[in-house]
Write an enzyme that holds these catalytic residues in place. Structure first.
Site, short mmCIF file in Angstrom:
data_model
loop_
_atom_site.label_atom_id
_atom_site.label_comp_id
_atom_site.label_asym_id
_atom_site.label_seq_id
_atom_site.Cartn_x
_atom_site.Cartn_y
_atom_site.Cartn_z
N ASP A 273 0.85 -1.19 0.00
CA ASP A 273 0.00 0.00 0.00
C ASP A 273 0.89 1.25 0.00
O ASP A 273 1.78 1.38 0.85
CB ASP A 273 -0.87 -0.06 1.28
CG ASP A 273 -1.98 0.96 1.28
OD1 ASP A 273 -2.43 1.37 0.20
OD2 ASP A 273 -2.43 1.32 2.39
N HIS B 118 -7.46 10.12 3.94
CA HIS B 118 -6.99 9.12 4.91
C HIS B 118 -7.29 9.54 6.35
O HIS B 118 -7.36 10.73 6.63
CB HIS B 118 -5.48 8.91 4.76
CG HIS B 118 -5.11 8.21 3.49
ND1 HIS B 118 -4.36 8.80 2.50
CD2 HIS B 118 -5.40 6.96 3.05
CE1 HIS B 118 -4.21 7.94 1.50
NE2 HIS B 118 -4.83 6.82 1.81
N HIS C 63 -9.20 5.11 -2.16
CA HIS C 63 -8.48 5.12 -0.87
C HIS C 63 -9.27 5.97 0.12
O HIS C 63 -10.21 6.67 -0.25
CB HIS C 63 -7.09 5.75 -1.06
CG HIS C 63 -6.10 4.82 -1.67
ND1 HIS C 63 -4.99 4.37 -0.99
CD2 HIS C 63 -6.06 4.24 -2.89
CE1 HIS C 63 -4.31 3.55 -1.79
NE2 HIS C 63 -4.93 3.46 -2.95
N GLY C 64 -8.84 5.93 1.38
CA GLY C 64 -9.43 6.80 2.38
C GLY C 64 -10.93 6.59 2.52
O GLY C 64 -11.69 7.53 2.68
N ALA C 65 -11.36 5.31 2.48
CA ALA C 65 -12.79 5.01 2.38
C ALA C 65 -13.40 4.45 3.67
O ALA C 65 -14.44 3.81 3.62
CB ALA C 65 -13.01 4.04 1.21
N SER C 66 -12.77 4.71 4.80
CA SER C 66 -13.38 4.28 6.06
C SER C 66 -14.63 5.11 6.34
O SER C 66 -14.70 6.30 5.99
CB SER C 66 -12.38 4.43 7.22
OG SER C 66 -11.52 3.30 7.25
N ILE D 36 -9.62 0.13 3.32
CA ILE D 36 -10.12 0.42 4.67
C ILE D 36 -9.05 0.07 5.69
O ILE D 36 -8.64 -1.09 5.80
CB ILE D 36 -11.41 -0.38 4.94
CG1 ILE D 36 -12.53 0.10 4.00
CG2 ILE D 36 -11.86 -0.24 6.40
CD1 ILE D 36 -13.56 -0.93 3.69
O1 G3H Z 1 -3.32 4.79 3.56
C1 G3H Z 1 -2.58 4.57 4.53
C2 G3H Z 1 -2.81 3.43 5.43
O2 G3H Z 1 -3.84 3.72 6.34
C3 G3H Z 1 -1.53 3.01 6.08
O3 G3H Z 1 -1.20 3.80 7.17
O4 G3H Z 1 1.23 4.28 6.87
O5 G3H Z 1 0.14 4.44 9.13
O6 G3H Z 1 0.52 2.19 8.06
P1 G3H Z 1 0.27 3.67 7.85
P1 13P Z 2 -8.81 4.97 5.64
O1 13P Z 2 -7.84 5.79 6.45
O2 13P Z 2 -10.02 5.77 5.29
O3 13P Z 2 -9.14 3.68 6.28
O4 13P Z 2 -8.07 4.64 4.24
C1 13P Z 2 -7.13 3.59 4.17
C2 13P Z 2 -6.34 3.60 2.93
O5 13P Z 2 -6.60 4.31 1.97
C3 13P Z 2 -5.19 2.69 2.87
O6 13P Z 2 -4.44 2.87 1.70
ZN ZN Z 3 -4.48 4.91 0.96
#
Ligand code: G3H
Ligand code: 13P
Ligand code: ZN
Length: 325
Positions: free
Chosen positions: A95, A191, A227-230, A271
């Site tokens: 990711d 995010h 992305h960022g779909a929580s 997510i």
């Molecule tokens: O999109 C990002 C993910 O939520 C990963 O987050 O870099 O803190 O592991 P992280």
């Molecule tokens: P959220 O922060 O909305 O869960 O997005 C996660 C994400 O895009 C991971 O790449």
């Molecule tokens: Zn992301």
């Protein structure tokens, strides 16, 4: 083509998964994990709902969990599915890879899918970096996700202060020049847990479905990634705050908007935050209600149980990926 390293681990790349999602009108979940309990929960929930799944590892997760261990955890996850279901397609995906070297290391470690996120670069440099990653990854039949447009939101390792929506005029050129297998776009998601700053009573803004439609028109049949779909379930925020936490003004993407996106060209939905919230809420609740407890299996076990329920609900009621394995 060189040997597909990830085949030895029992993994699949995302090409067929996403193409089936496109024609079936659902989205495959990309769930992030950093530890054993998160991975167990993702696998159990996806096996029980018979959903294909993309296991996502960020640069930060790779550092946290150790790359050798991660490889064996992914292999273990594939074996573990047999306890719950015949089999489901499982991809191991980097990711937000931010360099050729990181992407190459993950291909060499047996990842079946890679994201190269060059969205922070000027357009031509994003094209050049993404093209270089695609050339290497495709040698091993590893699928590649690129990104155009910038999401807002700050996290530990991934983030930007301002959102820049994807320009639909760029997408055909980008896909043609880079050879990516899927494309992440920016249509108003971000995010983390604070996706919108709302005044009291103000409704959550609507995603830019007009941009999504224009992109889909220009790339018929091509899988788009969100992305960022929580959705930042408020019951987790309430539990966290009730049991000693302090999370204020957290807002996510409403589930009906995610459902609408999943039925369109969006074939993969990422997510991470919702899993973090579910996990933290249950750890806090368990420790607060049982102050004498010091066995990690008790409070991590409660967190894992809740995460399983959360993921099943996403697959069945939001993404529509349940029963599509
Ligand atoms: O999109 C990002 C993910 O939520 C990963 O987050 O870099 O803190 O592991 P992280
Ligand atoms: P959220 O922060 O909305 O869960 O997005 C996660 C994400 O895009 C991971 O790449
Ligand atoms: Zn992301």
């Amino acid at each position: 083509m060189s040997r597909r390293l990830y085949i030895d681990l029992g993994l699949s790349n995302t090409r067929e998964m996403l193409s089936r999602a496109y024609s079936g009108g659902y989205a495959v979940p990309g769930y992030n994990f950093n530890n054993m309990e998160q991975l167990q929960a993702i696998i159990q929930a996806c096996a029980e709902t018979r959903s294909p799944v993309i296991l996502q590892v960020s640069k930060g997760a790779r550092k946290y969990a150790n790359r050798i261990l991660l490889r064996h955890m992914a292999m273990g996850a594939v074996q573990m599915v047999k306890d719950f279901a015949e089999s489901i397609p499982i991809a191991l995906h980097l990711d937000h890879g931010d360099s050729f070297e990181l992407c190459k290391a993950c291909v060499d470690d047996g990842f079946s899918s890679i994201m190269i996120d060059g969205s922070f670069l000027p357009y031509d440099e994003n094209v050049a970096l993404t093209r270089r990653v695609v050339e290497y990854a495709h040698t091993f039949d590893v699928s590649v996700e690129g990104e155009l447009g910038v999401l807002a939101g700050i996290e530990e390792d991934v983030g930007s202060r301002e959102a820049h929506y994807t320009n639909p005029n760029d997408v055909e050129d980008f896909v043609e020049k880079t050879g990516v297998d899927s494309l992440a776009i920016s249509i108003g998601t971000s995010h983390g847990a604070y996706k919108f700053k709302l005044r009291p009573g103000e409704p959550t803004p609507t995603l830019r479905f007009d941009i999504l439609e224009e992109v889909a028109d220009r790339l018929p049949g091509f899988p788009i990634v969100l992305h960022g779909a929580s959705s930042v379930p408020q019951r987790y925020i309430e539990l966290i705050n009730k049991y000693g936490g302090s999370i204020k003004g957290a807002v996510g993407i409403p589930e009906d908007q995610l459902r609408k996106a999943a039925m369109s060209a969006v074939c993969k939905i990422n997510i991470d935050t919702d899993g973090r919230l579910a996990f933290t809420a249950m750890v806090r609740k368990c420790l607060s209600e049982n102050p004498e407890e010091f066995d990690p299996r008790k409070y991590l076990g409660e967190a894992r149980k809740e995460l399983i329920e959360m993921i099943k609900n996403k697959n069945i009621n939001v993404l529509g990926s349940a029963w599509k394995a």
